[in-house]
Design an enzyme around this catalytic site. Structure first.
Site, PDB file in Angstrom:
ATOM      1  N   HIS A 123       0.871  -1.182   0.000  1.00 25.40           N
ATOM      2  CA  HIS A 123       0.000   0.000   0.000  1.00 25.40           C
ATOM      3  C   HIS A 123       0.911   1.237   0.000  1.00 25.40           C
ATOM      4  O   HIS A 123       2.035   1.178   0.522  1.00 25.40           O
ATOM      5  CB  HIS A 123      -0.828  -0.065   1.296  1.00 25.40           C
ATOM      6  N   ASP A 203       3.303  -4.437   7.843  1.00 23.51           N
ATOM      7  CA  ASP A 203       2.085  -3.650   7.713  1.00 23.51           C
ATOM      8  C   ASP A 203       0.920  -4.619   7.943  1.00 23.51           C
ATOM      9  O   ASP A 203       0.604  -5.441   7.073  1.00 23.51           O
ATOM     10  CB  ASP A 203       2.033  -3.025   6.320  1.00 23.51           C
ATOM     11  N   GLN A 206      -4.429  -4.773   7.149  1.00 23.42           N
ATOM     12  CA  GLN A 206      -5.542  -5.623   6.689  1.00 23.42           C
ATOM     13  C   GLN A 206      -5.689  -6.895   7.520  1.00 23.42           C
ATOM     14  O   GLN A 206      -6.723  -7.533   7.473  1.00 23.42           O
ATOM     15  CB  GLN A 206      -5.340  -6.003   5.218  1.00 23.42           C
ATOM     16  N   LYS A 229      -9.787  -0.533  11.089  1.00 26.68           N
ATOM     17  CA  LYS A 229      -9.956  -1.706  10.230  1.00 26.68           C
ATOM     18  C   LYS A 229     -10.193  -2.967  11.045  1.00 26.68           C
ATOM     19  O   LYS A 229     -10.211  -4.075  10.504  1.00 26.68           O
ATOM     20  CB  LYS A 229      -8.721  -1.874   9.342  1.00 26.68           C
ATOM     21  N   CYS A 369      -4.709   2.434  -3.515  1.00 26.23           N
ATOM     22  CA  CYS A 369      -3.391   2.888  -3.031  1.00 26.23           C
ATOM     23  C   CYS A 369      -2.308   1.879  -3.370  1.00 26.23           C
ATOM     24  O   CYS A 369      -1.423   1.579  -2.545  1.00 26.23           O
ATOM     25  CB  CYS A 369      -3.418   3.194  -1.536  1.00 26.23           C
TER      26      CYS A 369
END
Ligand code: PMP
Length: 411
Positions: A123, A203, A206, A229, A369
């Site tokens: 992203h 990261d 998600q 999220k 993104c």
């Protein structure tokens, strides 16, 4: 793989509405999830009963706010099995967490000749901060490629082996791709990086609310995520960092709350995590995030993961019957986490999303993104359906029927 009870929907007030005269089918969870009543109540309760600034007051409300804020930090540590709550820095979200590491660790440690390795499936939040800091320090940015015309094979692990040299100081990668639905084997990737002496940053934007995550088992050095999220509020997120690393890093921002002493021309910093939390922190949302941790652990993250994967597999099977569809990421029958993005030659993603909205379905269309990845795959955009605890197989049937209707219109 099994599905959660559809009754979970009743915990989420926002789902109980009609859009365009149709029951809302919310499939935009990759962008942000809906919030359960317990999170909304925790936020309201803080402002109704305990609102005060933290750390600097000795009165009852300030102590309650401070206790609630620090309890949220301890709960955040437990949620990912961090060894110590001092390893949890509250930030605004994934983007701020990555920028913090890039600017703080990066400015102190990167030199010309050093390499920051990221992947082609990042992203922009885990890509642009590394462009910036490598440019500022003279270090070099390199990418692990994705393999397959639809990136169906995920990261090219042979290429990774060649790219992982002792010059690599940090390997930053996404746990779960927001466009491809690929869940990377974080522990394996971290072990490979460690073997050449590189630090790792994950990261987890998600994956945090969808997959079990144990930072000690994974062996990462940093992990970033956003509360919104994972059924929590917007404006709050976490940077996990190993304590020795955080204590060695210079502040990212300066001001009140992060200093131990200030003189006219010199100041000394508090240890982590306060060193990285200049100014009044987002107390209310941290406390509401605590309620989100409890809510998700009440269901159980293995059960959530099973549910999301089962829905994504069903969606892939249903959508693969649509004429001219191109589904990115793992092919039907291969492991895929809870999101599916797809494209049609006949219609632009923005048109699909606009028409689906008329059927009450919330999807996301665009480059997600991931502009360089989209360019590599030769696509201007995709449509993405992403699932969470409250989604049902019936909603996937509604999605498939709506897409079929839309495609007929564009044929
Ligand atoms: N990384 C990934 C994989 C994401 O999906 C997102 C959000 N779309 C981010 C980072 C950025 O998260 P935030 O905007 O909450 O900082």
């Amino acid at each position: 793989m099994s599905l959660l009870s559809p009754a979970l929907r009743f915990d989420f007030p926002a789902l109980d509405q009609h859009v365009g005269g149709k029951p809302l089918v919310y499939l935009d969870n990759g962008a942000t999830t809906q919030k359960p009543r317990s999170v909304i109540d925790a936020l309201a309760r803080f402002y109704e009963r305990n609102n005060s600034n933290v750390h600097r007051g000795l009165h009852a409300l300030s102590m309650r706010a401070t206790d609630g804020f620090e309890a949220a930090r301890a709960r955040a540590a437990k949620f990912i099995n961090a060894a110590d709550s001092a390893e949890i820095v509250f930030t605004r979200g994934t983007t701020e967490s990555v920028n913090l590491v890039a600017q703080s660790w990066g400015s102190a440690n990167l030199r010309p000749g050093d390499i920051v390795l990221i992947t082609e499936m990042e992203h922009h939040s885990n890509l642009v901060p590394w462009q910036q800091i490598t440019r500022q320090t003279g270090a070099t940015l390199k990418y692990v490629p994705v393999a397959g015309a639809d990136a169906e094979h995920g990261l090219d692990l042979d290429a990774l082996e060649k790219l992982l040299t002792p010059q690599v100081k940090l390997f930053a990668f996404t746990h779960l791709s927001n466009t491809l639905g690929i869940l990377n084997d974080a522990a394996r990737l971290c072990a490979k990086a460690r073997a050449v002496g590189a630090l790792t940053l994950i990261d987890a934007a998600q994956s945090i609310g969808h997959e079990p995550i144990d930072v000690q088992a994974i062996g990462c050095d940093f992990l970033a995520y956003s509360g919104h999220k994972m059924a929590g509020p917007t404006g709050i997120g976490v940077l996990y960092g190993k304590r020795a690393l955080l204590d060695d890093m210079p502040p990212y921002q300066t001001g009140g709350g992060m200093i131990s002493t200030v003189d006219w021309f010199e100041s000394k910093w508090k240890p982590a995590p306060e060193r990285f939390e200049a100014g009044t922190p987002n107390v209310a949302d941290a406390i509401a995030l605590h309620a989100a941790f409890d809510y998700l652990d009440g269901i159980g993250r293995p059960a959530i993961s099973d549910h999301d994967h089962a829905l994504a597999a069903q969606a892939c099977t249903a959508l693969s019957e649509l004429p001219g569809i191109r589904i990115l990421g793992p092919k039907t029958g291969k492991p895929r986490a809870g999101l599916v993005s797809f494209a049609f030659a006949a219609a632009h993603a923005h048109d699909i999303v606009t028409f689906a909205d008329q059927d009450g379905i919330a999807l996301r269309g665009g480059h997600h993104c991931n502009q360089p990845l989209m360019k590599k795959l030769g696509l201007p955009s995709t449509t993405r359906a992403s699932f969470y605890v409250y989604n049902t197989p019936e909603e996937i049937a509604v999605l498939a029927a709506s897409l079929r209707k839309i495609l007929k219109f564009f044929a």
